[in-house]
Design a protein around this motif. Structure first.
Motif, PDB file in Angstrom:
ATOM      1  N   GLY A 259       0.830  -1.207   0.000  1.00  0.00           N
ATOM      2  CA  GLY A 259       0.000   0.000   0.000  1.00  0.00           C
ATOM      3  C   GLY A 259       0.862   1.253   0.000  1.00  0.00           C
TER       4      GLY A 259
ATOM      5  N   LEU B  67      -8.805  -3.094  -5.941  1.00  0.00           N
ATOM      6  CA  LEU B  67      -7.451  -3.633  -6.014  1.00  0.00           C
ATOM      7  C   LEU B  67      -6.778  -3.139  -7.294  1.00  0.00           C
ATOM      8  CD1 LEU B  67      -7.866  -7.341  -4.812  1.00  0.00           C
ATOM      9  CD2 LEU B  67      -7.231  -5.320  -3.482  1.00  0.00           C
TER      10      LEU B  67
ATOM     11  N   VAL C   2       1.456  -4.319  -9.217  1.00  0.00           N
ATOM     12  CA  VAL C   2       1.956  -4.319  -7.842  1.00  0.00           C
ATOM     13  C   VAL C   2       2.997  -5.411  -7.582  1.00  0.00           C
ATOM     14  CG1 VAL C   2      -0.023  -5.640  -6.946  1.00  0.00           C
ATOM     15  CG2 VAL C   2       1.268  -4.224  -5.398  1.00  0.00           C
TER      16      VAL C   2
END
Ligand code: AMP
Length: 186
Positions: A32, A58, A64
């Protein structure tokens, strides 16, 4: 010791991850936080991330997982990974990554909390931190996404015997103490 930390939004997993990192001399890696840094950039990609994260959704795994994997590869010591994996597919990716890099994942800490307490905590945090993803609608969506996408990971790691469940309702200090005690005796 290498750890993963999972919990619904509002469970305090980020706070506990930081405290555990200090106590156990681990590097805290938060997907995050890595994404919030990328989202603050003045670029189309930054804008896209701000939109997705602002809705509490998401971020695509392709965006990510590479960032998280690069960060973990750059470390010398052990880590506590916070915020990833978010789905079973991400957990499978991370297992492959760990195997390829000869990393042993010891324990997956799971913080458990009722939806009501999770939502109350996030509302008070929203006032303190002014996070764009802490409005009442977005909070509900984030909790729903947690149940649908992230919770199945617990069963996935249970099959590997790696799950340590912790009640996230008490105070920060009590949760920390409980986590440290249970890690010692696992
Ligand atoms: P966190 O700080 O872990 O609550 O993450 C904040 C936001 O970042 C989430 O609501 C997601 O939008 C995004 N995010 C963080 N980690 C991931 C991940 N592994 N997969 C997809 N989105 C993520």
């Amino acid at each position: 010791m290498n750890l993963i930390i999972i919990g619904p939004p509002g469970s305090g997993k980020g706070t506990q991850a930081k405290l555990l990192a200090q106590k156990l001399n681990l590097t805290h890696v938060s997907s995050g936080e890595l994404l919030r840094a990328a989202a603050s950039e003045d670029s189309p990609k930054g804008q896209l991330l701000r939109d997705i994260m602002g809705r509490g959704e998401l971020v695509p795994s392709e965006t990510v997982l590479g960032v998280v994997a690069d960060k973990l590869k750059s470390l010398n010591g052990e880590f506590i990974l916070d915020g990833t994996p978010r789905t079973v597919a991400q957990a499978e990716f991370m297992d492959d990554f760990f195997a390829e890099n000869k990393i042993v994942l010891d324990t997956v800490i799971v913080y458990e909390l009722t939806d009501q307490i999770a939502q109350e905590r996030m509302m008070s945090r929203a006032k303190l931190e002014n996070r764009a993803d802490d409005t009442p609608e977005v909070i509900k969506d984030r909790v729903a996404i947690y149940h649908k996408e992230t919770e199945p990971i617990i069963e996935y790691y249970d099959k590997q015997g790696k799950v340590l469940r912790i009640d996230a309702a008490p105070s920060i200090e009590v949760i920390l103490e409980d986590t440290l005690k249970k890690l010692e005796t696992k």
